[in-house]
Scaffold this motif. Sequence first.
Motif, PDB file in Angstrom:
ATOM      1  N   MET A   1       7.276  -2.137   3.245  1.00 17.46           N
ATOM      2  CA  MET A   1       6.983  -1.463   4.488  1.00 17.46           C
ATOM      3  C   MET A   1       7.945  -1.965   5.555  1.00 17.46           C
ATOM      4  N   TRP A   2       8.184  -1.145   6.519  1.00 19.11           N
ATOM      5  CA  TRP A   2       9.103  -1.494   7.590  1.00 19.11           C
ATOM      6  C   TRP A   2       8.358  -1.444   8.922  1.00 19.11           C
ATOM      7  N   PRO A   3       8.936  -2.060   9.947  1.00 17.86           N
ATOM      8  CA  PRO A   3       8.269  -2.057  11.259  1.00 17.86           C
ATOM      9  C   PRO A   3       8.022  -0.634  11.756  1.00 17.86           C
ATOM     10  N   ASP A   4       6.942  -0.443  12.422  1.00 19.84           N
ATOM     11  CA  ASP A   4       6.574   0.833  13.055  1.00 19.84           C
ATOM     12  C   ASP A   4       6.281   1.960  12.067  1.00 19.84           C
ATOM     13  N   LEU A  43       1.169   6.304   5.108  1.00 25.04           N
ATOM     14  CA  LEU A  43      -0.137   5.881   5.618  1.00 25.04           C
ATOM     15  C   LEU A  43      -1.031   5.399   4.486  1.00 25.04           C
ATOM     16  N   GLU A  44      -0.968   6.074   3.360  1.00 27.87           N
ATOM     17  CA  GLU A  44      -1.778   5.664   2.211  1.00 27.87           C
ATOM     18  C   GLU A  44      -1.384   4.266   1.736  1.00 27.87           C
ATOM     19  N   GLU A  45      -0.095   3.998   1.716  1.00 29.97           N
ATOM     20  CA  GLU A  45       0.367   2.683   1.273  1.00 29.97           C
ATOM     21  C   GLU A  45      -0.029   1.587   2.264  1.00 29.97           C
ATOM     22  N   VAL A  46       0.078   1.871   3.548  1.00 24.38           N
ATOM     23  CA  VAL A  46      -0.300   0.894   4.569  1.00 24.38           C
ATOM     24  C   VAL A  46      -1.764   0.509   4.419  1.00 24.38           C
ATOM     25  N   MET A  47      -2.610   1.481   4.081  1.00 25.18           N
ATOM     26  CA  MET A  47      -4.043   1.212   3.939  1.00 25.18           C
ATOM     27  C   MET A  47      -4.325   0.110   2.916  1.00 25.18           C
TER      28      MET A  47
END
Length: 96
Positions: A1-4, A43-47
């Motif tokens: 993941m990257w910032p923002d 978004l799914e991965e961030v979750m």
Amino acid sequence: MWPDVVARALACFEDAFKQPGRYLNASEVWQPGLEVEYARENLEEVMLYLPHGARHDLGRLIARIDDEFERRTLPDPGPVSDWTEGGWWWSRIRER
């Protein structure tokens, strides 16, 4: 993941949902990483990495995004592809 990554994904949906009309238009030029399907995938991965409280809060926002995305797209009548294995949003089409 990257910032923002979350901010960028939400901005992508905000821009897409500003489009007039009932259905989202497909991009004239396909741009990997800039399409709403990629934003939803991010978004799914961030979750997966958020603590419970943050995951719950973002999940409520994603549920509203999903409802609007589903309302403004159509089911893809074509055969199931490898893309659709990642999430239901890959099996939607944006043009009539």
